[in-house]
Design an enzyme around this catalytic site. Structure first.
Site, PDB file in Angstrom:
ATOM      1  N   ASP A  24       0.835  -1.201   0.000  1.00 48.06           N
ATOM      2  CA  ASP A  24       0.000   0.000   0.000  1.00 48.06           C
ATOM      3  C   ASP A  24       0.874   1.258   0.000  1.00 48.06           C
ATOM      4  OD1 ASP A  24      -2.311   1.457  -0.002  1.00 48.06           O
ATOM      5  OD2 ASP A  24      -2.816   1.091   2.096  1.00 48.06           O
ATOM      6  N   GLY A  25       0.340   2.301  -0.610  1.00 46.55           N
ATOM      7  CA  GLY A  25       1.017   3.609  -0.539  1.00 46.55           C
ATOM      8  C   GLY A  25       1.572   4.111  -1.855  1.00 46.55           C
ATOM      9  N   GLY A  27      -0.036   5.361  -4.432  1.00 44.93           N
ATOM     10  CA  GLY A  27      -0.692   6.605  -4.831  1.00 44.93           C
ATOM     11  C   GLY A  27      -0.136   7.787  -4.042  1.00 44.93           C
ATOM     12  N   ARG A  28      -0.005   7.621  -2.726  1.00 43.76           N
ATOM     13  CA  ARG A  28       0.505   8.719  -1.891  1.00 43.76           C
ATOM     14  C   ARG A  28       1.958   9.035  -2.222  1.00 43.76           C
ATOM     15  NH1 ARG A  28      -0.919   6.064   3.445  1.00 43.76           N
ATOM     16  NH2 ARG A  28      -1.516   4.388   2.023  1.00 43.76           N
ATOM     17  N   HIS A  41       2.513   3.409  -8.988  1.00 40.13           N
ATOM     18  CA  HIS A  41       2.397   1.963  -9.239  1.00 40.13           C
ATOM     19  C   HIS A  41       3.624   1.464 -10.003  1.00 40.13           C
ATOM     20  CE1 HIS A  41      -1.522   2.021  -7.515  1.00 40.13           C
ATOM     21  NE2 HIS A  41      -2.084   2.717  -8.487  1.00 40.13           N
ATOM     22  N   LEU A 135      12.155 -19.689  -5.036  1.00 39.87           N
ATOM     23  CA  LEU A 135      11.072 -18.923  -4.422  1.00 39.87           C
ATOM     24  C   LEU A 135       9.780 -19.044  -5.241  1.00 39.87           C
ATOM     25  CD1 LEU A 135      10.124 -16.609  -2.420  1.00 39.87           C
ATOM     26  CD2 LEU A 135      10.935 -15.004  -4.171  1.00 39.87           C
TER      27      LEU A 135
END
Ligand code: FPP
Length: 261
Positions: A24-25, A27-28, A41, A135
């Site tokens: 998250d974050g 956009g900010r 993004h 992984l």
């Protein structure tokens, strides 16, 4: 593995086998730089590359990334469209690098809602990396925890209707087998960047005993140092799985404790 063995081996665990992240974050991050949100993004994709590399290097087994929730369709149409384009290009570009690094890609979520070209690209990427043994990167796309549980429930209901199972056969294990994450260990560590402290419909069933870690760092800034801080926090947790702290400590005496690598 018996309950006892699980408790013992988890006590000694300093590195998570499975890390699940809400990124998250973006956009900010962009807005604070007077950039369009999509630039955040794009920077987020670079952070994904970094975290994949670090997890592979540290021998984390599974990294699950929440790329697009079933609720993200509510965003402005333009942002959704740009995100879809970004997934297309990122998948096309990154999959070769992932394959070269022995990374296996698995996508979970209701991908039937995506465009046909994106669905095809996802299937190709999964097929290409299917036999890789390093992984496993799980990308949750058009994913929701409630959708996952409902989907598992539907499969069980169909088996009951077909007479293969009785209602009394339904157990947590059978539900887990029907989840999109079937075959993977449950997440040991959940990380959410960007300052919010909620799970936002992510892996609701699978997070039952996961250690939660929240950081204010915005996803594009989440680098190896930030990931290490999360790992240090994880290593300091005592995972009790319903037991008392004393029982857990006793189960991990040097002569009986199985130290994970
Ligand atoms: C949340 O930030 C982020 C998303 C909804 C998209 C996440 C996508 C990526 C990091 C890029 C692609 C990933 C892969 C695996 C190819 P936000 O937009 O909600 O940020 P905000 O809360 O600051 O507005």
């Amino acid at each position: 593995m018996s309950g006892d063995q699980a408790a013992v081996s988890h006590t000694a665990q300093t590195l998570p086998r499975h890390v699940a992240i809400i990124m998250d974050g973006n956009g900010r991050w962009a807005e604070s730089r007077n950039k369009m949100r999509i630039m955040g993004h794009r920077a987020g994709v670079e952070a994904v590359q970094g975290v994949v590399e670090v997890c592979a290097k540290k021998k984390v087994e599974v990294l699950t990334l929440f790329a697009f929730s079933s609720e993200n369709w509510r965003r402005p149409k333009k942002e959704v469209g740009l995100l879809m384009e970004l997934f297309m290009t990122a998948l096309g570009r990154e999959i070769k690098r992932m394959h070269k690094n022995n990374v296996r890609l698995r996508v979970i979520g209701d991908i039937g809602k995506f465009s046909k070209p994106l669905q095809d690209r996802i299937k190709k990427a999964e097929a290409l990396t299917h036999d890789n043994t390093g992984l496993t990167v799980v990308v949750a796309a058009n994913y929701g925890g409630r959708w996952d549980v409902a989907h598992a429930a539907k499969k069980l209901a169909a088996r009951v209707a077909a007479g293969e199972l009785s209602v009394d056969d339904i157990s947590p294990e059978l539900i887990a087998q029907g989840l999109s994450t079937h075959g993977l260990p449950e997440p040991d560590l959940f990380i959410r960047t960007g300052g919010e402290q909620r799970v936002s419909n992510f892996m609701l069933w699978q997070l039952a005993y996961t250690e939660l870690y929240f950081t204010d760092t915005l996803w594009p800034d989440f680098d190896e140092t930030a990931l290490d801080e999360a790992f240090v926090s994880f290593a300091g947790r005592q995972r009790r799985f319903g037991r008392t702290g004393k029982q857990v400590v006793q189960a991990c005496q040097p002569d009986s404790c199985q130290h994970d690598a």
